[in-house]
Design a protein around this motif. Sequence first.
Motif, mmCIF file in Angstrom:
data_model
loop_
_atom_site.group_PDB
_atom_site.id
_atom_site.type_symbol
_atom_site.label_atom_id
_atom_site.label_comp_id
_atom_site.label_asym_id
_atom_site.label_seq_id
_atom_site.Cartn_x
_atom_site.Cartn_y
_atom_site.Cartn_z
ATOM 1 N N TYR A 123 48.744 37.131 39.300
ATOM 2 C CA TYR A 123 48.899 38.500 39.811
ATOM 3 C C TYR A 123 47.670 38.895 40.637
ATOM 4 O O TYR A 123 47.785 39.399 41.754
ATOM 5 C CB TYR A 123 49.097 39.465 38.629
ATOM 6 C CG TYR A 123 49.216 40.917 39.024
ATOM 7 C CD1 TYR A 123 50.423 41.435 39.491
ATOM 8 C CD2 TYR A 123 48.122 41.762 38.924
ATOM 9 C CE1 TYR A 123 50.530 42.772 39.851
ATOM 10 C CE2 TYR A 123 48.222 43.104 39.286
ATOM 11 C CZ TYR A 123 49.424 43.598 39.752
ATOM 12 O OH TYR A 123 49.523 44.923 40.114
ATOM 13 N N TYR A 124 46.487 38.650 40.088
ATOM 14 C CA TYR A 124 45.277 39.065 40.815
ATOM 15 C C TYR A 124 44.938 38.126 41.967
ATOM 16 O O TYR A 124 44.261 38.538 42.922
ATOM 17 C CB TYR A 124 44.107 39.303 39.846
ATOM 18 C CG TYR A 124 44.277 40.649 39.172
ATOM 19 C CD1 TYR A 124 44.147 41.812 39.923
ATOM 20 C CD2 TYR A 124 44.640 40.759 37.838
ATOM 21 C CE1 TYR A 124 44.359 43.064 39.355
ATOM 22 C CE2 TYR A 124 44.854 42.006 37.253
ATOM 23 C CZ TYR A 124 44.710 43.158 38.024
ATOM 24 O OH TYR A 124 44.932 44.397 37.471
ATOM 25 N N ALA A 125 45.457 36.895 41.922
ATOM 26 C CA ALA A 125 45.294 36.016 43.099
ATOM 27 C C ALA A 125 45.997 36.660 44.290
ATOM 28 O O ALA A 125 45.500 36.660 45.420
ATOM 29 C CB ALA A 125 45.895 34.641 42.805
ATOM 30 N N GLY A 126 47.151 37.270 44.019
ATOM 31 C CA GLY A 126 47.918 37.924 45.081
ATOM 32 C C GLY A 126 47.212 39.137 45.672
ATOM 33 O O GLY A 126 47.483 39.545 46.802
ATOM 34 N N TRP A 127 46.309 39.734 44.905
ATOM 35 C CA TRP A 127 45.637 40.963 45.353
ATOM 36 C C TRP A 127 44.398 40.694 46.212
ATOM 37 O O TRP A 127 43.866 41.614 46.845
ATOM 38 C CB TRP A 127 45.179 41.774 44.133
ATOM 39 C CG TRP A 127 46.151 42.817 43.662
ATOM 40 C CD1 TRP A 127 46.899 42.793 42.523
ATOM 41 C CD2 TRP A 127 46.458 44.068 44.300
ATOM 42 N NE1 TRP A 127 47.644 43.942 42.413
ATOM 43 C CE2 TRP A 127 47.389 44.737 43.496
ATOM 44 C CE3 TRP A 127 46.025 44.680 45.482
ATOM 45 C CZ2 TRP A 127 47.899 45.987 43.821
ATOM 46 C CZ3 TRP A 127 46.542 45.926 45.816
ATOM 47 C CH2 TRP A 127 47.477 46.560 44.981
ATOM 48 N N VAL A 128 43.897 39.450 46.169
ATOM 49 C CA VAL A 128 42.584 39.184 46.767
ATOM 50 C C VAL A 128 42.468 39.714 48.194
ATOM 51 O O VAL A 128 41.466 40.325 48.557
ATOM 52 C CB VAL A 128 42.272 37.665 46.702
ATOM 53 C CG1 VAL A 128 41.076 37.325 47.580
ATOM 54 C CG2 VAL A 128 41.993 37.247 45.268
ATOM 55 N N ASP A 129 43.494 39.523 49.014
ATOM 56 C CA ASP A 129 43.395 39.982 50.412
ATOM 57 C C ASP A 129 44.222 41.250 50.662
ATOM 58 O O ASP A 129 44.553 41.575 51.793
ATOM 59 C CB ASP A 129 43.828 38.857 51.373
ATOM 60 C CG ASP A 129 45.256 38.406 51.115
ATOM 61 O OD1 ASP A 129 45.897 38.945 50.180
ATOM 62 O OD2 ASP A 129 45.739 37.524 51.840
#
Length: 501
Positions: free
Chosen positions: A130-136
């Motif tokens: 989930y937070y990998a998706g938020w990085v950018d």
Amino acid sequence: MTESIAAPLEWARKWLATPKKQYMNGQWIDGNSKEQWSVKDPSNGDLLCHFNMADSDQVEQMAQQAHQTHDEQVWAKSNRDSRAKLLRDIATLIRSNVEKLAVLESLANGKLYSESLEGDIPTCADIFDYYAGWVDKFYGETCPVEEGYLNYTTKEPVGVCGLIAPWNFPLYQASLKIAPALAMGNTVIIKPSEYTPLTAIYLMELIDQELSVPKGVINLLLTGGQAANQLTLSHHVHKISFTGSTGVGQKIVQNSGISNLKSATLELGGKSPCIFFEDTPNLDSAIDRAFDVMFSHKGEKCSEPTRFLIHESIYDYVLNALIEKANGVKCGNPFAADAQQGPQCNEMQFNKIMSYIEIGKQEAELVAGGYADTEGDNAKGFYIRPTIFSNVSPSCRIAQEEIFGPILCCTPFATTEEAVTMANDTAFGLAAGIYTSNVSRAHKVAEQIDAGMLFINRYGCYGLSSPFGGFKQSGWGKEMAIHSLSSYTKSKSVWVYYGDQ
Ligand code: NAD
């Protein structure tokens, strides 16, 4: 015990015999405290492993080293794709080791293996994804200012983040902190509970062996509260994210105040009410659901509904159903296929719960449980029967203080106003449930209850995209969703003048 558990359990026995160390600046090092800490199996008191804790000096050394790493800005300025990739790789590592991690979690915590295997551990992988998706996708804004000016904000990492986790959802709580903190470019020091450090240690080993993380960005601190106090005092730490008791949360705020005013996100205790109005839809399934949420994970959950406020017209029906369910629960070894409730996490917690049972017997009417389950092999562990007190007055200690165990307080009410008053009548404000068929009453009561999370007609709904956290003495700030990202960044406002000089 089934065949499929035998292999990961066998693996765990061998892994537990290997040395357990601190992880600092990319190196495994011995804890320098003279104190050897023993992690014990709550189902029988057996030693699982032991290690030397870090002392305060070593905590400070780790903080200093982390500060240096952060100042080098390798991770803070890293390419966003590589940051997202690291988080996805951690998710993949968790998924490929789900059984091993689940066995370690249940061994140290005592929760059912199925709870770890099907719930906690896979969710940790989801958190990293989930937070990998938020990085950018989390960035600053352009602000509407006067002609001749440009004003924009940027999001910068906070710096060194001390991530302090409790023992009830060990890897899950740690993941909820590690993933957003890393996603935003911070350097982290993970401090699992000394009672349940196994999954954090094993995940750190996997990351160290299999992934390439810039040296010093992820650190693992194995110690107890006394030395971890230094983490909250250190001038090298810029933020604390803490999940645990309200008392320690208060200490963290004090320490921040007398050191460098580091920011803190605090997820603390609860004493959450669940109101059953006379028009509760599908009453039987509502009772089933609320009972399950209350007693799963042996009642060691911050947001569980520990106070059932039940309309007087359905009180006897609901209470009898709850008593029948409580009496039918099988306490047993977390790895036994027929066990429905494991042992409490540790002896201290067991003693605390047992003492509250004694208090409850003086204050209210005990209608189910109320004693340690010593059936067969359970005699060696910290098992407590699901316990229900009836006609609990709101002023009782068992209705006011967090017990954090399988103890439920039931209280009848006559009017909506009375229910709302009782619901709000504690120092906590983490969550609350409302069961009613009347939509306007549901919304009105949700507005009147001073708690961070409201559940209408289904207690205990959670999702990574929804904020988690409480009001009053249940905490400061929120976790999950965009809220975690905000808490691990600083907003910088930049003004540019392009008008006539
Ligand atoms: P705890 O406060 O005793 O310990 C939590 C963590 O803090 C542990 O890692 C411990 O070693 C560390 N710690 C203790 N003293 C410290 C200090 N002075 N400085 C720095 N670190 C210190 O809590 P616990 O017994 O592990 O967990 C149970 C509590 O956690 C309950 O009160 C429960 O409600 C709360 N909790 C809250 C949430 C939430 O999201 N609101 C979730 C889970 C648990």
